[in-house]
Design a protein around this motif. Structure first.
Motif, PDB file in Angstrom:
ATOM      1  N   ALA A  27       0.804  -1.216   0.000  1.00 26.65           N
ATOM      2  CA  ALA A  27       0.000   0.000   0.000  1.00 26.65           C
ATOM      3  C   ALA A  27       0.838   1.268   0.000  1.00 26.65           C
ATOM      4  O   ALA A  27       0.449   2.272  -0.611  1.00 26.65           O
ATOM      5  N   VAL A  28       1.975   1.262   0.682  1.00 23.56           N
ATOM      6  CA  VAL A  28       2.762   2.490   0.828  1.00 23.56           C
ATOM      7  C   VAL A  28       4.245   2.173   0.826  1.00 23.56           C
ATOM      8  O   VAL A  28       4.657   1.053   1.129  1.00 23.56           O
ATOM      9  N   GLU A  29       5.019   3.196   0.475  1.00 22.98           N
ATOM     10  CA  GLU A  29       6.465   3.189   0.710  1.00 22.98           C
ATOM     11  C   GLU A  29       6.711   4.081   1.920  1.00 22.98           C
ATOM     12  O   GLU A  29       6.166   5.181   1.992  1.00 22.98           O
ATOM     13  N   THR A  30       7.500   3.607   2.877  1.00 23.52           N
ATOM     14  CA  THR A  30       7.650   4.359   4.121  1.00 23.52           C
ATOM     15  C   THR A  30       9.117   4.610   4.452  1.00 23.52           C
ATOM     16  O   THR A  30      10.015   3.889   4.001  1.00 23.52           O
ATOM     17  N   ALA A  31       9.314   5.644   5.242  1.00 23.92           N
ATOM     18  CA  ALA A  31      10.614   5.942   5.848  1.00 23.92           C
ATOM     19  C   ALA A  31      10.331   6.645   7.160  1.00 23.92           C
ATOM     20  O   ALA A  31       9.308   7.329   7.312  1.00 23.92           O
ATOM     21  N   SER A  32      11.220   6.481   8.128  1.00 17.64           N
ATOM     22  CA  SER A  32      10.949   7.046   9.451  1.00 17.64           C
ATOM     23  C   SER A  32      12.242   7.467  10.120  1.00 17.64           C
ATOM     24  O   SER A  32      13.327   7.035   9.740  1.00 17.64           O
ATOM     25  N   ARG A  33      12.082   8.319  11.128  1.00 20.81           N
ATOM     26  CA  ARG A  33      13.190   8.715  11.993  1.00 20.81           C
ATOM     27  C   ARG A  33      12.679   8.818  13.423  1.00 20.81           C
ATOM     28  O   ARG A  33      11.556   9.258  13.666  1.00 20.81           O
ATOM     29  N   TYR A  34      13.513   8.402  14.353  1.00 18.09           N
ATOM     30  CA  TYR A  34      13.215   8.609  15.773  1.00 18.09           C
ATOM     31  C   TYR A  34      14.444   9.207  16.421  1.00 18.09           C
ATOM     32  O   TYR A  34      15.545   8.654  16.331  1.00 18.09           O
ATOM     33  N   LEU A  35      14.291  10.374  17.059  1.00 17.66           N
ATOM     34  CA  LEU A  35      15.376  11.039  17.762  1.00 17.66           C
ATOM     35  C   LEU A  35      15.052  11.088  19.237  1.00 17.66           C
ATOM     36  O   LEU A  35      14.036  11.688  19.633  1.00 17.66           O
ATOM     37  N   PRO A  36      15.857  10.482  20.093  1.00 17.26           N
ATOM     38  CA  PRO A  36      15.617  10.617  21.533  1.00 17.26           C
ATOM     39  C   PRO A  36      15.807  12.062  21.970  1.00 17.26           C
ATOM     40  O   PRO A  36      16.460  12.861  21.295  1.00 17.26           O
ATOM     41  N   ALA A  37      15.241  12.384  23.093  1.00 14.45           N
ATOM     42  CA  ALA A  37      15.384  13.732  23.641  1.00 14.45           C
ATOM     43  C   ALA A  37      16.830  13.972  24.037  1.00 14.45           C
ATOM     44  O   ALA A  37      17.652  13.057  24.113  1.00 14.45           O
ATOM     45  N   SER A  38      17.177  15.236  24.274  1.00 16.16           N
ATOM     46  CA  SER A  38      18.515  15.583  24.741  1.00 16.16           C
ATOM     47  C   SER A  38      18.778  14.939  26.092  1.00 16.16           C
ATOM     48  O   SER A  38      17.874  14.454  26.771  1.00 16.16           O
ATOM     49  N   ALA A  39      20.041  14.940  26.476  1.00 14.53           N
ATOM     50  CA  ALA A  39      20.433  14.272  27.717  1.00 14.53           C
ATOM     51  C   ALA A  39      19.704  14.844  28.926  1.00 14.53           C
ATOM     52  O   ALA A  39      19.356  14.121  29.861  1.00 14.53           O
ATOM     53  N   GLN A  40      19.440  16.169  28.909  1.00 11.91           N
ATOM     54  CA  GLN A  40      18.781  16.769  30.066  1.00 11.91           C
ATOM     55  C   GLN A  40      17.344  16.294  30.202  1.00 11.91           C
ATOM     56  O   GLN A  40      16.823  16.142  31.303  1.00 11.91           O
ATOM     57  N   ALA A  41      16.663  16.087  29.070  1.00  6.97           N
ATOM     58  CA  ALA A  41      15.254  15.713  29.121  1.00  6.97           C
ATOM     59  C   ALA A  41      15.062  14.247  29.481  1.00  6.97           C
ATOM     60  O   ALA A  41      14.115  13.882  30.167  1.00  6.97           O
ATOM     61  N   LEU A  83      -6.824   9.596  -1.879  1.00  5.38           N
ATOM     62  CA  LEU A  83      -5.455  10.031  -2.126  1.00  5.38           C
ATOM     63  C   LEU A  83      -4.979   9.536  -3.484  1.00  5.38           C
ATOM     64  O   LEU A  83      -4.972   8.318  -3.729  1.00  5.38           O
ATOM     65  N   PRO A  84      -4.595  10.436  -4.376  1.00  2.00           N
ATOM     66  CA  PRO A  84      -4.015   9.984  -5.648  1.00  2.00           C
ATOM     67  C   PRO A  84      -2.739   9.187  -5.397  1.00  2.00           C
ATOM     68  O   PRO A  84      -2.057   9.366  -4.384  1.00  2.00           O
ATOM     69  N   GLU A  85      -2.419   8.317  -6.334  1.00  2.00           N
ATOM     70  CA  GLU A  85      -1.186   7.541  -6.198  1.00  2.00           C
ATOM     71  C   GLU A  85       0.013   8.479  -6.145  1.00  2.00           C
ATOM     72  O   GLU A  85       0.089   9.470  -6.862  1.00  2.00           O
ATOM     73  N   GLY A  86       0.950   8.192  -5.260  1.00  2.00           N
ATOM     74  CA  GLY A  86       2.128   9.021  -5.101  1.00  2.00           C
ATOM     75  C   GLY A  86       1.968  10.144  -4.103  1.00  2.00           C
ATOM     76  O   GLY A  86       2.873  10.962  -3.940  1.00  2.00           O
ATOM     77  N   SER A  87       0.820  10.188  -3.411  1.00  2.00           N
ATOM     78  CA  SER A  87       0.646  11.214  -2.374  1.00  2.00           C
ATOM     79  C   SER A  87       1.581  10.925  -1.207  1.00  2.00           C
ATOM     80  O   SER A  87       1.853   9.766  -0.870  1.00  2.00           O
ATOM     81  N   LEU A  88       2.057  11.994  -0.573  1.00  2.00           N
ATOM     82  CA  LEU A  88       3.011  11.861   0.531  1.00  2.00           C
ATOM     83  C   LEU A  88       2.356  12.329   1.816  1.00  2.00           C
ATOM     84  O   LEU A  88       1.941  13.483   1.937  1.00  2.00           O
ATOM     85  N   LEU A  89       2.254  11.409   2.780  1.00  2.00           N
ATOM     86  CA  LEU A  89       1.719  11.719   4.103  1.00  2.00           C
ATOM     87  C   LEU A  89       2.885  11.852   5.081  1.00  2.00           C
ATOM     88  O   LEU A  89       3.796  11.017   5.089  1.00  2.00           O
ATOM     89  N   ALA A  90       2.841  12.894   5.916  1.00  2.00           N
ATOM     90  CA  ALA A  90       3.855  13.101   6.948  1.00  2.00           C
ATOM     91  C   ALA A  90       3.172  13.083   8.304  1.00  2.00           C
ATOM     92  O   ALA A  90       2.363  13.960   8.618  1.00  2.00           O
ATOM     93  N   LEU A  91       3.473  12.059   9.108  1.00  2.00           N
ATOM     94  CA  LEU A  91       2.958  11.947  10.473  1.00  2.00           C
ATOM     95  C   LEU A  91       4.132  12.202  11.420  1.00  2.00           C
ATOM     96  O   LEU A  91       5.241  11.689  11.197  1.00  2.00           O
ATOM     97  N   TYR A  92       3.906  12.952  12.496  1.00  2.00           N
ATOM     98  CA  TYR A  92       5.012  13.379  13.344  1.00  2.00           C
ATOM     99  C   TYR A  92       4.490  13.692  14.743  1.00  2.00           C
ATOM    100  O   TYR A  92       3.282  13.828  14.969  1.00  2.00           O
ATOM    101  N   ARG A 127       4.478   7.269   1.274  1.00  2.00           N
ATOM    102  CA  ARG A 127       4.048   7.622  -0.090  1.00  2.00           C
ATOM    103  C   ARG A 127       3.121   6.519  -0.593  1.00  2.00           C
ATOM    104  O   ARG A 127       3.483   5.342  -0.591  1.00  2.00           O
ATOM    105  N   THR A 128       1.921   6.899  -1.004  1.00  2.00           N
ATOM    106  CA  THR A 128       0.879   5.925  -1.331  1.00  2.00           C
ATOM    107  C   THR A 128       1.131   5.261  -2.679  1.00  2.00           C
ATOM    108  O   THR A 128       1.649   5.872  -3.607  1.00  2.00           O
ATOM    109  N   LYS A 129       0.753   3.997  -2.731  1.00  2.00           N
ATOM    110  CA  LYS A 129       0.736   3.238  -3.976  1.00  2.00           C
ATOM    111  C   LYS A 129      -0.724   2.918  -4.320  1.00  2.00           C
ATOM    112  O   LYS A 129      -1.629   3.144  -3.519  1.00  2.00           O
ATOM    113  N   ALA A 130      -0.958   2.391  -5.501  1.00  2.00           N
ATOM    114  CA  ALA A 130      -2.316   2.006  -5.919  1.00  2.00           C
ATOM    115  C   ALA A 130      -2.252   0.673  -6.639  1.00  2.00           C
ATOM    116  O   ALA A 130      -1.329   0.416  -7.423  1.00  2.00           O
TER     117      ALA A 130
END
Length: 818
Positions: free
Chosen positions: A462-476, A616-625, A681-684
């Protein structure tokens, strides 16, 4: 016109300019030996007008037989003084006392842009003041390094200490101004204050930092400018008295460096950064080059406490700094472990536990040749002459060694420098030990958190995906942000991003429970709004458990967004619980935020959630954050969202690169809060991968449906899978005709697997049961379960769908569909 009292044959003294400029012959010579400047005093001395000499070689003025030898003798000097024979315009020989200053025109100081300023006093025809009287007054009023200047600011007398400091005799300085004796910006300021003394008759004071000729180190002077008066009170000169305050200044600098070290070292709980802060503080103020090397087993408390140093010593370079760009003196790269010979200062202080000052001698460098030839080469190349090495110890543990060296600063290290090095190193060692302990505990927490997050992104139809996870700074500390990509039935996919309020192990544990719950609810194909309702109930229960837990007082709160995308219909259904709205980029348009009902945050209880469905047309890009991406200290959330949309507008074909671009644009520095980013990014799936049939509710239609399925599988080159597929289709269609309500629809979906779906309007879900020996039915779903990879039921607003997914015989479904 003849002056009264003259015969007409005597040379007539020309009137002196008000500012006294004509009393000094000044000329400027460039690096090629051409005259580029010519003063009125120079004209008076040699008779040439400025246009006659500018642009010509300076050799036209020299009367010596070998002028080129004279010029070569001053090459490379910063200042030259002496007596030279010059040729007057009328041809006669003029013997002149000359003072030459070399000055740079190019800030790079590479020597190609220098010029020479030549100055010489022009003899006066008469004595305007009783110099002997002035000298007597100056001797009675001079407290120290002393020079006496007349009302034109020209030097009349200089005491012995003044001659020592300047490196010039009184005769060589006589008739010159301060700015002509010392070529420095401070001399201009001194002359300005001297004029004020003449105007007001009041003493003036200043502190001046000077690099005097012959001194490689800058010195600090406290200067007093006092008026010299006649008995009737009229000011007839200026007495300059100067006190060398260099040592006191250095002492204050050391105290200031200690104070600065307390502020700049240990600003974070990052071990490498703390070590770098030590090197940064030391270089320029204490040393020309500094390194921080730690023992390789610094993470192990027990091993460090019980360790006996091996021979030779192995250390890991974690920081270095230099007064030269790029640290060219460094032999060991950052992060690299290297062997230190027993004769090296680092090994010596680790063995003794005491700091040392080491003088670099040719004999000492020669001893290094066999064990460390690369280090010996750098020592010779850069001219290292003094080394200060200090062991780094904290809480009874030896962590490593800090080494400070000098090669640009001419003075060797002193005992005062050793005490200073010990003080700042001790501060850094304690901070490094704190960072080491925190890093170890944080690594444990991050390992736990990482195990609760997706470890990769399996290929989705259904989709092509990529992700990132950044931990909080040392103080947090460790936080509770998460994301997930959940495969669903019918080639659909669930996209999740959420944020548990707070930081620490508890937030991470709560995040893990929420993620597991979302996956469980998604497996039963709950629509997004219903899933949020169940998730809200869970957070309520977790908060209640948290209240009863010993030592726990805070409620658990969270936000979440859940989206389900169907590549066949190209429709996406979403719901959110107090979470930031996702961004959407449709091909050919500008990105924007989706207008979704916000919903309450999870944990408030009893409030409804709403779903929104869009195509969503094919190739639409969704950004969840999560909010940590767009909301940071010093930037409001609207600005963050705007930056996000601008970055998405430049998105290329690579989602991985787009993730990096987003983080670079919005978080150039380390994030203060956890950040989760999921791009999809959506596929069809077109008609070539989907086949649909309406099924009349007649048992006789089952055979026709089987034949249609067989033909479709032949078109998809899946003959090997036809037998199993026919059995699955027969059982599901027959079950729907017998027990469900029309209309009935059969759909085959081809991707990596083959999916068979039978939909009807009945809300009654089938149950898997085992038939007894003589039962006539009850074996259908059991057979489907055995023939399929997985199967299940999902409910819609009206009716349900029973689906089964089977693996294909061929390894490439794309080829099978051709």
């Amino acid at each position: 016109m003849r002056q009264p009292g003259t015969t007409g044959d005597e040379p007539v003294a020309e009137p002196v300019q008000a500012d006294g400029e004509a009393a000094t012959a000044r000329a400027v010579v460039d690096a090629h030996g051409r005259l580029t400047g010519w003063s009125e005093g120079a004209r008076r001395l040699l008779g040439y007008q400025e246009p006659e000499v500018t642009g010509r070689s300076v050799t036209v003025l020299l009367a010596d037989e070998s002028p080129n030898d004279t010029l070569r003798s001053i090459a490379g000097l910063r200042r030259w003084n002496g007596t030279v024979n010059l040729r007057h315009r009328d041809g006669r020989l003029v013997r002149v006392g000359l003072l030459a200053h070399r000055r740079e025109r190019d800030p790079s100081g590479d020597g190609r842009g220098h010029e020479w300023l030549l100055v010489s006093p022009v003899a006066r025809s008469r004595t305007e003041l009783d110099e002997d009287s002035l000298l007597g007054w100056s001797l009675t009023q001079s407290p120290c390094t002393t020079a006496l200047y007349d009302t034109r600011l020209r030097l009349l007398r200089a005491n012995a200490d003044m001659e020592r400091v300047m490196g010039l005799t009184e005769a060589e300085m006589r008739g010159l101004r301060v700015s002509e004796i010392v070529l420095d910006v401070e001399s201009e300021r001194t002359e300005h204050l001297m004029r004020r003394v003449l105007e007001t008759g009041e003493r003036q004071h200043l502190r001046a930092a000077l690099r005097l000729s012959g001194d490689r180190r800058e010195s600090l002077w406290s200067v007093t400018l006092a008026p010299v008066r006649e008995p009737d009170g009229m000011v007839q000169g200026v007495l300059l008295s100067a006190h060398d305050m260099t040592e006191e200044h250095l002492a204050r600098q050391r105290l200031a460096l200690v104070a600065e070290a307390g502020v700049r070292i240990g600003t974070t709980l990052d071990l490498a950064q703390t070590a770098q802060e030590l090197a940064d503080v030391a270089v320029g103020r204490l040393a020309d080059f500094a390194t921080v090397d730690l023992l390789p087993d610094i993470e192990d408390d027990q091993e460090l406490r019980a360790m006996t140093l091996p021979s030779p010593v192995m250390l890991r370079r974690v920081a270095n700094q230099s007064v030269l760009p790029g640290c060219p003196e460094a032999v060991v790269a950052l992060g690299t472990a290297a062997v230190y010979p027993n004769v090296s200062p680092a090994a010596e202080v680790l063995a003794s536990g005491q700091p040392l000052i080491h003088e670099v001698t040719p004999a000492g460098v020669a001893r290094w040749e066999d064990q460390a030839p690369d280090r010996a080469e750098r020592v010779r190349r850069f001219g290292f002459h003094s080394v200060l090495a200090v062991p780094m110890r904290a809480r009874g543990i030896t962590l490593g060694v800090a080494t400070f060296t000098r090669h640009r600063t001419p003075e060797p290290f002193t005992e005062d420098d050793l005490l200073l090095g010990q003080e700042i190193t001790a501060r850094a060692a304690l901070s490094i030990d704190n960072a080491r302990r925190y890093t170890r505990e944080r690594a444990t927490a991050l390992t736990l958190q990482s195990s609760l997050l997706p470890q990769g992104h399996p290929r989705q139809p259904a989709v092509e995906t990529a992700s990132r996870y950044l931990p909080a700074s040392a103080q947090a500390g460790v936080g509770g942000d998460w994301f997930d990509v959940i495969p669903l039935s019918g080639a659909r996919v669930g996209l999740v991003v959420g944020d548990v309020v707070g930081h620490g192990i508890q937030a991470s544990a709560s995040m893990g429970r929420l993620r597991a719950t979302v996956r469980t609810l998604a497996d039963v194909d709950l629509p997004p709004d219903e899933l949020m309702t169940h998730l809200d109930d869970l957070v309520d229960r977790l908060s209640a458990e948290n209240e009863d837990a010993p030592g726990s007082t805070a409620d658990i709160g969270a936000t979440c967004l859940y989206a389900v995308y169907d590549p066949v219909s190209r429709r996406c259904c979403m719901a959110r619980a107090g979470h930031p709205a996702p961004a959407l980029l449709i091909p050919g348009s500008e990105p924007f935020l989706l207008d979704l009902p916000a919903g309450p945050p999870l944990g408030l209880g009893g409030l409804p959630f709403e779903s929104t469905e869009i195509e969503l047309p094919e190739g639409s890009l969704l950004a969840l954050y999560t909010d940590g991406l767009v909301e940071t200290r010093g930037r409001d959330i609207d600005q963050g969202v705007d930056d996000l949309l601008k970055t998405l507008a430049r998105a290329g074909p690579s989602l991985e690169s787009t993730c990096d671009d987003v983080l670079q644009a919005l978080l150039p520095d380390r994030a203060a809060d956890d950040v989760a980013l999921l791009l999809a990014r959506t596929k069809a799936l077109d008609s070539g991968h989907v086949a649909t049939w309406d099924v009349p509710p007649e048992p006789s239609e089952v055979a026709r449906i089987r034949r249609s399925v067989t033909r479709q599988l032949q078109e998809w080159n899946l003959e090997e899978d036809a037998f199993v597929t026919e059995l699955v289709v027969s059982e599901l269609v027959t079950n729907a005709i017998r027990h469900a309500e029309p209309p009935i629809e059969l759909r085959l979906i081809l991707d990596r697997n083959l999916i068979c779906e039978v939909s009807d309007t009945s809300s009654t879900a089938p149950h898997l049961r085992r038939a007894l020996t003589y039962d006539e039915g009850g074996r259908g779903l059991l057979l489907v379960a055995q023939l399929s990879r997985r199967w299940g039921t999902r409910h819609a607003r009206r009716g349900k769908t029973i689906w089964a997914e089977q693996a294909l015989s061929t390894g490439d479904s794309g080829q099978a569909a051709m």
